[in-house]
Design a protein around this motif. Structure first.
Motif, PDB file in Angstrom:
ATOM      1  N   ASP A   1      16.933   0.200  -2.024  1.00 27.77           N
ATOM      2  CA  ASP A   1      18.156   0.772  -1.455  1.00 27.77           C
ATOM      3  C   ASP A   1      18.599   1.924  -2.364  1.00 27.77           C
ATOM      4  O   ASP A   1      17.880   2.340  -3.267  1.00 27.77           O
ATOM      5  CB  ASP A   1      19.240  -0.298  -1.309  1.00 27.77           C
ATOM      6  N   ASN A   2      19.797   2.457  -2.111  1.00 22.59           N
ATOM      7  CA  ASN A   2      20.245   3.625  -2.878  1.00 22.59           C
ATOM      8  C   ASN A   2      21.115   3.265  -4.076  1.00 22.59           C
ATOM      9  O   ASN A   2      21.771   4.123  -4.657  1.00 22.59           O
ATOM     10  CB  ASN A   2      20.998   4.596  -1.969  1.00 22.59           C
ATOM     11  N   THR A   3      21.140   1.973  -4.457  1.00 28.43           N
ATOM     12  CA  THR A   3      21.913   1.561  -5.620  1.00 28.43           C
ATOM     13  C   THR A   3      21.185   1.987  -6.893  1.00 28.43           C
ATOM     14  O   THR A   3      19.988   1.770  -7.038  1.00 28.43           O
ATOM     15  CB  THR A   3      22.100   0.031  -5.636  1.00 28.43           C
ATOM     16  N   GLY A   4      21.906   2.595  -7.832  1.00 28.45           N
ATOM     17  CA  GLY A   4      21.303   2.991  -9.098  1.00 28.45           C
ATOM     18  C   GLY A   4      20.743   4.399  -9.067  1.00 28.45           C
ATOM     19  O   GLY A   4      20.864   5.144  -8.090  1.00 28.45           O
ATOM     20  N   ARG A   5      20.072   4.776 -10.173  1.00 35.03           N
ATOM     21  CA  ARG A   5      19.536   6.118 -10.329  1.00 35.03           C
ATOM     22  C   ARG A   5      18.237   6.277  -9.535  1.00 35.03           C
ATOM     23  O   ARG A   5      17.452   5.346  -9.410  1.00 35.03           O
ATOM     24  CB  ARG A   5      19.285   6.428 -11.802  1.00 35.03           C
ATOM     25  N   ALA A   6      18.024   7.493  -9.023  1.00 33.70           N
ATOM     26  CA  ALA A   6      16.842   7.760  -8.200  1.00 33.70           C
ATOM     27  C   ALA A   6      15.555   7.531  -8.979  1.00 33.70           C
ATOM     28  O   ALA A   6      14.587   6.963  -8.456  1.00 33.70           O
ATOM     29  CB  ALA A   6      16.893   9.196  -7.669  1.00 33.70           C
ATOM     30  N   ALA A   7      15.528   7.942 -10.243  1.00 35.89           N
ATOM     31  CA  ALA A   7      14.316   7.778 -11.049  1.00 35.89           C
ATOM     32  C   ALA A   7      13.992   6.299 -11.261  1.00 35.89           C
ATOM     33  O   ALA A   7      12.830   5.888 -11.186  1.00 35.89           O
ATOM     34  CB  ALA A   7      14.490   8.486 -12.398  1.00 35.89           C
ATOM     35  N   ALA A   8      15.035   5.509 -11.525  1.00 34.37           N
ATOM     36  CA  ALA A   8      14.823   4.073 -11.724  1.00 34.37           C
ATOM     37  C   ALA A   8      14.342   3.412 -10.438  1.00 34.37           C
ATOM     38  O   ALA A   8      13.451   2.549 -10.459  1.00 34.37           O
ATOM     39  CB  ALA A   8      16.110   3.415 -12.209  1.00 34.37           C
ATOM     40  N   ASN A   9      14.915   3.800  -9.294  1.00 35.45           N
ATOM     41  CA  ASN A   9      14.489   3.236  -8.010  1.00 35.45           C
ATOM     42  C   ASN A   9      13.027   3.574  -7.716  1.00 35.45           C
ATOM     43  O   ASN A   9      12.273   2.745  -7.200  1.00 35.45           O
ATOM     44  CB  ASN A   9      15.381   3.749  -6.884  1.00 35.45           C
ATOM     45  N   LEU A  10      12.634   4.809  -8.030  1.00 35.86           N
ATOM     46  CA  LEU A  10      11.246   5.215  -7.809  1.00 35.86           C
ATOM     47  C   LEU A  10      10.301   4.372  -8.663  1.00 35.86           C
ATOM     48  O   LEU A  10       9.252   3.914  -8.194  1.00 35.86           O
ATOM     49  CB  LEU A  10      11.081   6.701  -8.149  1.00 35.86           C
ATOM     50  N   GLN A  11      10.688   4.129  -9.916  1.00 38.82           N
ATOM     51  CA  GLN A  11       9.852   3.334 -10.817  1.00 38.82           C
ATOM     52  C   GLN A  11       9.740   1.885 -10.341  1.00 38.82           C
ATOM     53  O   GLN A  11       8.645   1.314 -10.301  1.00 38.82           O
ATOM     54  CB  GLN A  11      10.428   3.373 -12.231  1.00 38.82           C
ATOM     55  N   ILE A  12      10.875   1.287  -9.946  1.00 41.71           N
ATOM     56  CA  ILE A  12      10.874  -0.099  -9.478  1.00 41.71           C
ATOM     57  C   ILE A  12      10.011  -0.244  -8.224  1.00 41.71           C
ATOM     58  O   ILE A  12       9.194  -1.164  -8.107  1.00 41.71           O
ATOM     59  CB  ILE A  12      12.314  -0.571  -9.199  1.00 41.71           C
ATOM     60  N   SER A  13      10.188   0.669  -7.282  1.00 39.63           N
ATOM     61  CA  SER A  13       9.433   0.570  -6.025  1.00 39.63           C
ATOM     62  C   SER A  13       7.934   0.725  -6.280  1.00 39.63           C
ATOM     63  O   SER A  13       7.110   0.045  -5.653  1.00 39.63           O
ATOM     64  CB  SER A  13       9.923   1.616  -5.024  1.00 39.63           C
ATOM     65  N   THR A  14       7.560   1.602  -7.217  1.00 41.91           N
ATOM     66  CA  THR A  14       6.143   1.796  -7.536  1.00 41.91           C
ATOM     67  C   THR A  14       5.559   0.546  -8.200  1.00 41.91           C
ATOM     68  O   THR A  14       4.461   0.086  -7.859  1.00 41.91           O
ATOM     69  CB  THR A  14       5.969   3.009  -8.464  1.00 41.91           C
ATOM     70  N   GLN A  15       6.301  -0.024  -9.134  1.00 40.08           N
ATOM     71  CA  GLN A  15       5.825  -1.214  -9.836  1.00 40.08           C
ATOM     72  C   GLN A  15       5.686  -2.404  -8.896  1.00 40.08           C
ATOM     73  O   GLN A  15       4.747  -3.204  -9.011  1.00 40.08           O
ATOM     74  CB  GLN A  15       6.767  -1.548 -10.992  1.00 40.08           C
ATOM     75  N   ARG A  16       6.615  -2.530  -7.936  1.00 37.06           N
ATOM     76  CA  ARG A  16       6.523  -3.636  -6.984  1.00 37.06           C
ATOM     77  C   ARG A  16       5.344  -3.446  -6.031  1.00 37.06           C
ATOM     78  O   ARG A  16       4.650  -4.410  -5.694  1.00 37.06           O
ATOM     79  CB  ARG A  16       7.838  -3.795  -6.220  1.00 37.06           C
ATOM     80  N   ALA A  17       5.095  -2.210  -5.621  1.00 36.49           N
ATOM     81  CA  ALA A  17       3.923  -1.937  -4.785  1.00 36.49           C
ATOM     82  C   ALA A  17       2.651  -2.260  -5.562  1.00 36.49           C
ATOM     83  O   ALA A  17       1.698  -2.826  -5.009  1.00 36.49           O
ATOM     84  CB  ALA A  17       3.936  -0.481  -4.331  1.00 36.49           C
ATOM     85  N   TYR A  18       2.627  -1.933  -6.848  1.00 34.61           N
ATOM     86  CA  TYR A  18       1.458  -2.220  -7.688  1.00 34.61           C
ATOM     87  C   TYR A  18       1.254  -3.729  -7.844  1.00 34.61           C
ATOM     88  O   TYR A  18       0.110  -4.205  -7.864  1.00 34.61           O
ATOM     89  CB  TYR A  18       1.631  -1.563  -9.050  1.00 34.61           C
ATOM     90  N   SER A  19       2.338  -4.496  -7.945  1.00 35.73           N
ATOM     91  CA  SER A  19       2.222  -5.951  -8.052  1.00 35.73           C
ATOM     92  C   SER A  19       1.539  -6.535  -6.820  1.00 35.73           C
ATOM     93  O   SER A  19       0.709  -7.446  -6.925  1.00 35.73           O
ATOM     94  CB  SER A  19       3.614  -6.580  -8.230  1.00 35.73           C
TER      95      SER A  19
END
Length: 300
Positions: free
Chosen positions: A233-251
């Motif tokens: 979602d759009n909560t938090g910083r854009a850079a942090a969201n991009l990192q989280i979404s990438t790491q979850r896709a990698y998991s």
């Protein structure tokens, strides 16, 4: 302003509201300032109302409609034209109408949705609710009886057909299902994939069934290539969201390849909050936007 002062203000406003019906939020503010409240104190009272609304949406997210309605109504007692609270009540009655088909729930849902839209003409969810519900028919006694009777007749006919042609029908259904799933560009949300709270690590036990279905599908189509996409979602910083979404896709990628899927069949990518499926305007929609999707890129 302490909690006792806020509670005292609420009680005073409720007394005034009982004497003067139909007060708007701006009129209530004028009354509050006349009673000696400062602008800062008024903002604090607004924060309390927002707390009720936030709790209401949290209850809704956990399917607790009764407590959600109490929270929304508490906010509306003091701020009767608050669009998020009005829509919250409308959404509860929309759910109840869709579950039981009662005309009273439909009428209440439309009433509160119209009120939300009047306060906030850009409230897209309220507009959606009105457009959807206006043509929906309440369920009468005949409607309740008609469906099961019709289904029994259909099942009786189908039972004979299936008995005679069950082998052929099963083959055709499987073929259609496989052809649809293996179509280039097909995209679907992995609804039953979960992560540990505040983490990018998969909750393996809860996610296993959904992911193993995907493993099975990919093994049946070894030449197919797909993308695992992470979204937030759009909560938090854009850079942090991009990192989280990438790491979850990698998991998810790691889980699939660990269970026998060829790495060449998969790529993974995080999109952060750049591709929402729903407006990020309440906890329910934000939860829906936090998702993992699988898209078929190539079928050979």
């Amino acid at each position: 302003m302490d909690s006792q002062s806020i509670e005292a203000y609420f009680e005073k406003i409720l007394q005034i509201k009982n004497q003067r019906k139909g007060l708007s939020q701006s009129e209530l503010k004028e009354i509050a300032l006349d009673l000696g409240m400062s602008e800062a104190e008024w903002r604090e009272v607004q924060n309390v109302a927002r707390g009720h609304i936030e709790r209401g949406y949290n209850f809704l997210e956990h399917q607790n409609e009764d407590d959600a309605q109490k929270e929304f109504e508490q906010a509306l007692l003091v701020f009767p034209d608050d669009a998020p609270a009005l829509y919250g009540v409308a959404h509860i009655h929309e759910r109840r109408f869709m579950a039981k088909g009662k005309a009273a729930d439909k009428e209440t849902a439309l009433k509160y949705a119209h009120a939300a839209l009047q306060t906030d003409p850009a409230h897209t969810e309220a507009a959606r609710l009105i457009s959807y519900l206006k043509d929906q028919k309440p369920i009468t006694t005949w409607h309740k009886v008609r469906k099961p009777v019709f289904l029994l007749l259909v099942l009786a006919v189908l039972a004979g057909v299936v008995y005679k042609y069950q082998g052929k029908i099963k083959t055709e259904i499987d073929h259609i299902k496989e052809a649809f799933q293996a179509r280039k560009g097909a995209q679907f949300v992995l609804h039953e994939v979960y992560f540990e709270s505040g983490s990018t690590e998969l909750h393996d036990a809860r996610s296993e069934e959904e992911l193993m279905r995907l493993v099975s599908f990919l093994k049946k189509h070894p030449k197919l290539k797909g993308e695992i996409a992470g979204h937030t979602d759009n909560t938090g910083r854009a850079a942090a969201n991009l990192q989280i979404s990438t790491q979850r896709a990698y998991s998810v990628y790691k889980y699939l390849t660990k269970n026998g899927v060829k790495p060449a069949q998969l790529i993974y990518r995080g999109y952060g909050a750049t591709r929402p499926k729903f407006p990020n305007n309440n906890p329910v929609n934000r939860r829906k936007n936090r998702r993992i999707e699988f898209k078929i890129l190539k079928v050979r």
